[in-house]
Design an enzyme around this catalytic site. Structure first.
Site, PDB file in Angstrom:
ATOM      1  N   ASP A 135       0.854  -1.183   0.000  1.00  0.00           N
ATOM      2  CA  ASP A 135       0.000   0.000   0.000  1.00  0.00           C
ATOM      3  C   ASP A 135       0.895   1.239   0.000  1.00  0.00           C
ATOM      4  O   ASP A 135       1.688   1.441   0.925  1.00  0.00           O
ATOM      5  CB  ASP A 135      -0.894  -0.005   1.252  1.00  0.00           C
ATOM      6  CG  ASP A 135      -2.253   0.616   0.998  1.00  0.00           C
ATOM      7  OD1 ASP A 135      -3.267   0.057   1.451  1.00  0.00           O
ATOM      8  OD2 ASP A 135      -2.291   1.661   0.310  1.00  0.00           O
ATOM      9  N   ASP A 149      -2.828   4.768  -2.330  1.00  0.00           N
ATOM     10  CA  ASP A 149      -3.819   5.391  -1.460  1.00  0.00           C
ATOM     11  C   ASP A 149      -4.169   6.797  -1.960  1.00  0.00           C
ATOM     12  O   ASP A 149      -3.267   7.613  -2.206  1.00  0.00           O
ATOM     13  CB  ASP A 149      -3.215   5.482  -0.056  1.00  0.00           C
ATOM     14  CG  ASP A 149      -4.225   5.890   0.991  1.00  0.00           C
ATOM     15  OD1 ASP A 149      -5.187   5.137   1.193  1.00  0.00           O
ATOM     16  OD2 ASP A 149      -4.071   6.952   1.601  1.00  0.00           O
ATOM     17  N   GLU A 175      -6.356   4.161  -5.841  1.00  0.00           N
ATOM     18  CA  GLU A 175      -7.613   4.445  -5.162  1.00  0.00           C
ATOM     19  C   GLU A 175      -8.029   5.837  -5.597  1.00  0.00           C
ATOM     20  O   GLU A 175      -7.392   6.826  -5.223  1.00  0.00           O
ATOM     21  CB  GLU A 175      -7.468   4.374  -3.648  1.00  0.00           C
ATOM     22  CG  GLU A 175      -8.802   4.575  -2.949  1.00  0.00           C
ATOM     23  CD  GLU A 175      -8.670   4.946  -1.492  1.00  0.00           C
ATOM     24  OE1 GLU A 175      -7.669   5.570  -1.118  1.00  0.00           O
ATOM     25  OE2 GLU A 175      -9.586   4.619  -0.718  1.00  0.00           O
ATOM     26  N   HIS A 226     -11.152  -2.473   3.605  1.00  0.00           N
ATOM     27  CA  HIS A 226     -10.994  -2.082   5.019  1.00  0.00           C
ATOM     28  C   HIS A 226     -11.696  -0.779   5.358  1.00  0.00           C
ATOM     29  O   HIS A 226     -11.760  -0.383   6.527  1.00  0.00           O
ATOM     30  CB  HIS A 226      -9.501  -1.958   5.338  1.00  0.00           C
ATOM     31  CG  HIS A 226      -8.847  -0.849   4.578  1.00  0.00           C
ATOM     32  ND1 HIS A 226      -8.674  -0.879   3.205  1.00  0.00           N
ATOM     33  CD2 HIS A 226      -8.381   0.347   4.990  1.00  0.00           C
ATOM     34  CE1 HIS A 226      -8.106   0.243   2.812  1.00  0.00           C
ATOM     35  NE2 HIS A 226      -7.925   1.016   3.877  1.00  0.00           N
ATOM     36  N   ASP A 227     -12.207  -0.100   4.323  1.00  0.00           N
ATOM     37  CA  ASP A 227     -12.932   1.167   4.545  1.00  0.00           C
ATOM     38  C   ASP A 227     -14.437   1.006   4.391  1.00  0.00           C
ATOM     39  O   ASP A 227     -15.180   1.978   4.585  1.00  0.00           O
ATOM     40  CB  ASP A 227     -12.510   2.225   3.501  1.00  0.00           C
ATOM     41  CG  ASP A 227     -11.089   2.692   3.671  1.00  0.00           C
ATOM     42  OD1 ASP A 227     -10.490   3.088   2.652  1.00  0.00           O
ATOM     43  OD2 ASP A 227     -10.582   2.640   4.808  1.00  0.00           O
TER      44      ASP A 227
HETATM   45  O1  TEU Z   1      -9.210   6.088   2.017  1.00  0.00           O
HETATM   46  C1  TEU Z   1      -9.537   7.274   1.374  1.00  0.00           C
HETATM   47  C2  TEU Z   1     -10.997   7.504   1.148  1.00  0.00           C
HETATM   48  O2  TEU Z   1     -11.376   8.344   0.380  1.00  0.00           O
HETATM   49  C3  TEU Z   1     -12.064   6.802   1.862  1.00  0.00           C
HETATM   50  O3  TEU Z   1     -12.059   5.481   1.585  1.00  0.00           O
HETATM   51  C4  TEU Z   1     -11.974   7.193   3.301  1.00  0.00           C
HETATM   52  O4  TEU Z   1     -11.142   6.318   3.974  1.00  0.00           O
HETATM   53  C5  TEU Z   1     -13.282   7.165   4.009  1.00  0.00           C
HETATM   54  O5  TEU Z   1     -13.618   5.821   4.286  1.00  0.00           O
HETATM   55  C6  TEU Z   1     -14.388   7.842   3.247  1.00  0.00           C
HETATM   56  O6  TEU Z   1     -15.427   8.055   4.200  1.00  0.00           O
HETATM   57  C7  TEU Z   1      -7.803   5.840   2.067  1.00  0.00           C
HETATM   58  C8  TEU Z   1      -7.557   4.595   2.903  1.00  0.00           C
HETATM   59  O7  TEU Z   1      -8.168   3.466   2.262  1.00  0.00           O
HETATM   60  C9  TEU Z   1      -8.137   4.837   4.272  1.00  0.00           C
HETATM   61  O8  TEU Z   1      -8.063   3.677   5.091  1.00  0.00           O
HETATM   62  C10 TEU Z   1      -7.379   5.980   4.919  1.00  0.00           C
HETATM   63  O9  TEU Z   1      -8.007   6.299   6.152  1.00  0.00           O
HETATM   64  C11 TEU Z   1      -7.373   7.220   4.018  1.00  0.00           C
HETATM   65  O10 TEU Z   1      -7.123   6.939   2.652  1.00  0.00           O
HETATM   66  C12 TEU Z   1      -6.256   8.157   4.443  1.00  0.00           C
HETATM   67  O11 TEU Z   1      -5.029   7.536   4.150  1.00  0.00           O
END
Ligand code: TEU
Length: 555
Positions: free
Chosen positions: A98, A199, A254, A328-329
């Site tokens: 990542d 990310d 992402e 994971h989000d």
């Molecule tokens: O996530 C960025 C993002 O835009 C979303 O997925 C965010 O985490 C949130 O869930 C929207 O409500 C990435 C990573 O996947 C996330 O785990 C991190 O917290 C974020 O970036 C910051 O690095």
């Protein structure tokens, strides 16, 4: 055009904190991952996307990196990493790391130097701005609540953070920042890593005028207008030229906010930028203007089908899709995308798997999805670890006027902790995850939803995923065939057809808990059925959450 290895692959995402603890501290670690690699080999996946394991104060569970070239002690040592990498490669599994380079931790050396003084050689590694009329330079809100600007008394300026204030945004306009990023990428690729999940890579280029916008219920405006959709492609092409071009990698960006049009650049087949992107249109279907993603809404199936049709047909022949239900989000797939009681949960999990895995693109399985793991029954926000959940509870109860129970309903439906409860390996008290106190509560349903009860059970969700992974490997039609949505107006059935040459495949999925009339087109009469979740075929109907695929050749 010949197939790239990542177009044939199925990727499995590991969230290291929650996968397998090996030393009894209650937190997953690298030796634990190594221990479980045979399980992933049995599932048949080709690639692991490993969420961050770098040194980090863990404000955002590793997405706040303080040293890109070292391993967080809670996860183990660099030797543990090297051992995991070699064991995976020996099993024919690639490892994708990542890459979190939109921001660092505020405890990274660069930021510590940057904040020392306005004349620091690292000052413009980040975005620093003077107050405007004694206030923050703009009214945009961060993803995790509050302003995107944090006041620094020592130097009398604000610094930008799109996420938590412990995640200051790197200034990609500075060529020295880009040099450092390309160098750290090279460090990991030279070790044998097979690529990166990048990310929030769509956010690295910003509108540095930092405009304000119309404030919402939180008092802040939305930050997405900050994204500079043109410049990001310039830097991704530079990244490709400076480092990626020297390796054979899978790169997945992402890209919140990506559209089919911009994905044609990000994920174009000519290899000048990334292999593919994670788009957010389907996961965005359950949100609202007033409360953002914090609703208990289920998407309308016609809307969901339109998104997939748009991406499947929109990128056909010009760019490559990723395919995912959760990560994971996001909340757990079987809890989010359907209304399935426990009676139908397994069938629904298999149906979702069939629906996603037989589309065109690279499928991603999030840890536990292959078992049919579910959301967690949170009763209090105190049970949640995630800073986003705690901010959301405050926003819902203080800015949106929600009661405690209304706020908890939203958190139970959508908070990220749902996906981060420990992996359920067996029915023992601690689910085989740890021998210590787990960092986050284990779902009580691990008593009947766990790997041990499924890996050798032909009818299990795990075995259904394994058959789908195997089918993709065998079938050029699944990997490269075109996609056509059928029955677009049905709110119950997701039915599509894949075509390649004189081969065709019908995929039929019932997204609801009722029997629905469905007639298999005559052209498929006598075709081979596969990826079914009922033992016997049905005639003229699709039973609750029923799925199957039928393939025919020469027609
Ligand atoms: O996530 C960025 C993002 O835009 C979303 O997925 C965010 O985490 C949130 O869930 C929207 O409500 C990435 C990573 O996947 C996330 O785990 C991190 O917290 C974020 O970036 C910051 O690095």
């Amino acid at each position: 055009m010949s197939e790239q290895w990542w177009q044939k692959a199925v990727v499995y995402q590991i969230y290291p904190k929650s996968f397998q603890d090996s030393n009894g501290d209650g937190v997953g670690d690298l030796p634990g991952i190594t221990m479980r690699l045979p399980y992933l080999a049995q599932l048949g996946i080709d690639v692991i996307w490993l969420s961050p394991v770098y040194a980090s104060p863990m404000d955002d569970n590793g997405y706040d990196i303080s040293d890109y070239r070292s391993i967080a002690p809670v996860f183990g040592t660099m030797d543990d990493f090297d051992r995991m990498l070699k064991t995976a490669h020996d099993l024919g599994i690639k490892i994708v790391m990542d890459l979190v380079v939109n921001h660092t931790s505020d405890e990274h050396r660069w930021f510590k130097e940057s904040r020392k003084s306005k004349s620091s050689p690292y000052r413009d590694f980040y975005y620093w701005r003077d107050p405007v009329d004694g206030h923050e330079p703009s009214n945009m809100g961060s993803v995790f609540g509050g302003s995107i600007w944090e006041w620094d008394e020592a130097t009398g300026q604000y610094y930008l953070h799109c996420f938590s204030k412990k995640q200051p945004d790197l200034n990609w306009e500075n060529p020295r920042v880009r040099d450092e990023v390309y160098d750290l990428m090279d460090f990991w690729l030279a070790k044998g890593v097979d690529g990166f999940r990048m990310d929030v890579i769509s956010m690295i280029a910003k509108n540095t005028a930092f405009p304000s916008g119309e404030a919402g219920p939180t008092g802040y405006s939305n930050l997405w207008p900050l994204i500079n959709d043109d410049q990001v492609h310039v830097w991704l092409r530079e990244m490709r030229e400076r480092v990626l071009s020297r390796y054979d990698t899978l790169t997945v960006g992402e890209c919140a906010g990506a559209t089919v049009q911009t994905a044609k650049k990000y994920a174009n087949l000519d290899g000048s930028e990334l292999s593919m992107v994670f788009q957010f249109e389907h996961v965005g279907l359950t949100g609202s203007v007033e409360r953002g993603k914090w609703t208990t809404k289920k998407p309308k199936l016609t809307d969901l089908k339109r998104v997939f049709e748009h991406w499947e047909t929109g990128l056909e022949g010009v760019a490559w899709n990723s395919l995912y239900w959760d990560n994971h989000d996001q909340p757990r797939a079987v809890s989010r995308w359907v209304e399935a009681s426990e009676e139908y949960r397994e069938r629904a999990a298999k149906m979702l798997a069939t629906c996603l895995h037989l589309m065109k693109g690279t499928p991603y399985i999030y840890q536990g999805e292959e078992l049919g793991m579910t959301n967690y029954p949170f009763k209090s926000v105190d049970e949640c670890d995630d800073l986003e959940a705690h901010d959301a509870y405050r926003m819902l109860t203080q800015d949106c006027g929600c009661s405690h129970e209304e706020a908890m309903e939203a958190l139970r439906a959508i908070c990220r902790d749902n996906a981060r409860t420990p992996m359920q390996w067996d029915a023992s008290e601690l689910a085989g995850f740890t021998t210590g106190k787990p960092w986050l509560a284990i779902n009580p349903n691990h008593a009947y939803i766990n790997a041990a009860s499924q890996v050798d059970e032909p009818d299990s969700v795990f075995s259904h995923y394994r058959r789908l992974v195997s089918l993709r490997k065998q079938s050029l039609l699944v990997r490269q065939g075109t996609f056509e949505l059928l029955l677009p107006e049905s709110e119950e059935l997701f039915v599509y057809e894949r075509r390649l040459g004189d081969e065709r495949m019908l995929v039929a999925c019932n997204f609801c808990d009722r029997q629905v009339a469905f007639q298999v087109p005559a052209v498929y009469a006598g075709g081979e059925r596969m990826a079914c979740n009922y033992a016997e075929p049905s005639e003229g109907v699709l039973r609750p959450f029923e799925c199957f695929a039928i393939a025919r050749a020469g027609v």
